[in-house]
Design a protein around this motif. Structure first.
Motif, mmCIF file in Angstrom:
data_model
loop_
_atom_site.group_PDB
_atom_site.id
_atom_site.type_symbol
_atom_site.label_atom_id
_atom_site.label_comp_id
_atom_site.label_asym_id
_atom_site.label_seq_id
_atom_site.Cartn_x
_atom_site.Cartn_y
_atom_site.Cartn_z
ATOM 1 N N SER A 181 0.810 -1.219 0.000
ATOM 2 C CA SER A 181 0.000 0.000 0.000
ATOM 3 C C SER A 181 0.843 1.269 0.000
ATOM 4 N N GLN A 182 2.150 1.123 0.139
ATOM 5 C CA GLN A 182 3.006 2.293 0.284
ATOM 6 C C GLN A 182 3.595 2.740 -1.048
ATOM 7 N N TYR A 183 3.541 4.041 -1.298
ATOM 8 C CA TYR A 183 4.173 4.675 -2.462
ATOM 9 C C TYR A 183 3.656 4.129 -3.797
ATOM 10 N N ARG A 184 2.445 3.585 -3.791
ATOM 11 C CA ARG A 184 1.916 3.037 -5.041
ATOM 12 C C ARG A 184 1.671 4.145 -6.073
ATOM 13 N N SER A 185 1.098 5.247 -5.645
ATOM 14 C CA SER A 185 0.823 6.326 -6.601
ATOM 15 C C SER A 185 2.117 6.901 -7.162
ATOM 16 N N GLU A 186 3.139 7.025 -6.306
ATOM 17 C CA GLU A 186 4.442 7.513 -6.775
ATOM 18 C C GLU A 186 5.070 6.523 -7.763
ATOM 19 N N ALA A 187 4.925 5.234 -7.470
ATOM 20 C CA ALA A 187 5.467 4.213 -8.372
ATOM 21 C C ALA A 187 4.764 4.250 -9.725
ATOM 22 N N LEU A 188 3.456 4.420 -9.706
ATOM 23 C CA LEU A 188 2.703 4.493 -10.963
ATOM 24 C C LEU A 188 3.111 5.716 -11.780
ATOM 25 N N GLU A 189 3.409 6.818 -11.110
ATOM 26 C CA GLU A 189 3.858 8.023 -11.810
ATOM 27 C C GLU A 189 5.198 7.777 -12.496
ATOM 28 N N LEU A 190 6.113 7.104 -11.825
ATOM 29 C CA LEU A 190 7.402 6.775 -12.438
ATOM 30 C C LEU A 190 7.222 5.827 -13.620
ATOM 31 N N LEU A 191 6.333 4.857 -13.467
ATOM 32 C CA LEU A 191 6.065 3.935 -14.571
ATOM 33 C C LEU A 191 5.457 4.664 -15.762
ATOM 34 N N ASP A 192 4.646 5.662 -15.487
ATOM 35 C CA ASP A 192 4.069 6.474 -16.558
ATOM 36 C C ASP A 192 5.173 7.190 -17.336
ATOM 37 N N GLN A 193 6.185 7.660 -16.624
ATOM 38 C CA GLN A 193 7.282 8.385 -17.268
ATOM 39 C C GLN A 193 8.099 7.500 -18.204
#
Length: 263
Positions: free
Chosen positions: A121-133
């Motif tokens: 549950s931690q840093y999932r949104s941040e991880a998805l943003e990096l994957l988007d990049q």
């Protein structure tokens, strides 16, 4: 004039009586993609690993924004804002794409050993943003074991960005990749360099990639720096031609930058 982000001065490394690197010096600036090239045994990997902290220099200095890195552990260098990718992609094949990036983010936040809260549950949104990049958000929930190798390298690149690096070290980033994948990955890297104003130091054997994407190059031979400059300067440098070809032969200049193949 912009100050250099990375300053390497008088860098040396000896193994017993053998001096693998002998007095290397160069600067690297924010927003620059710098290639470190040379024939086998030139000292590229040794130099690269001294910058990243995997090897300790015998002599010399490596400064990141004025902060001395020589003698620091790789983990501490990472936390100063130095990312890293490897010749053989280092991902956890049993984890999903997004979980791999979450692990990198947890490591950067020094929370890798925190068990009171589910890591998923931690840093999932941040991880998805990096994957988007890096163009991998659509595959976020796939296990890394199911990915094509080129996509694994993109996941590793996202992991390398987890500490919001000022400097990214890329060791043979296109090794084992087909020409289309090589060009796509380096074009993406070039875009990230510009968008993030970060610096990239990379080693590479594929000269088509180097000459198409590097802003500047430094060339090593037998542990010494023999040339530094733009693609055109390196292509026409007699010392570089001699080291690579043993003759006056020149690098073949492509008529244009490599293009992606169409389906």
């Amino acid at each position: 004039m912009t100050a250099p982000l990375l300053q390497v001065t008088g860098l040396c490394k000896s193994f017993g009586g053998v001096r693998a690197v002998d007095g290397i010096h160069f600067d690297l600036y924010p927003g620059e993609l710098l290639a470190l090239i040379g024939p086998n045994g030139a000292g590229k990997s040794t130099t690269f690993n001294m910058v990243g902290g995997q090897l300790v220099a015998t002599a010399g200095s490596v400064k990141l924004a004025g902060h001395e890195l020589v003698g620091m552990k790789p983990r501490d260098i990472w936390r100063l804002g130095v990312g890293r990718t490897f010749q053989i992609a280092a991902t956890f094949s049993s984890l999903t794409v997004v979980e791999n990036v979450q692990m990198a983010l947890l490591s950067h936040q020094s929370r890798i050993y925190t068990f009171w809260r589910s890591a998923a549950s931690q840093y999932r949104s941040e991880a998805l943003e990096l994957l988007d990049q890096v163009g991998m958000r659509a595959q976020a929930n796939r296990p890394c074991s199911e990915l094509a190798y080129g996509d694994v390298k993109r996941v590793e690149l996202a992991m390398g960005l987890a500490n919001d690096p000022k400097l990214l070290l890329m060791d043979e980033p296109t090794a084992g990749m087909a020409p289309k994948e090589r060009n796509a990955l380096m074009a993406l890297t070039k875009q990230l360099v510009v968008n993030r104003n970060m610096a990239v130091l990379f080693t590479e054997h594929s000269m088509d990639v180097v000459f198409a994407y590097a802003d500047r190059m430094i060339v090593l031979a037998r542990g010494r720096l023999i040339a530094e400059g733009s693609a055109e300067q390196i292509r026409n440098d007699p010392k570089v031609q001699e080291v690579y070809f043993g003759s006056g032969k020149t690098f073949e200049k492509p008529s244009q930058a490599p293009q992606e193949e169409t389906a």
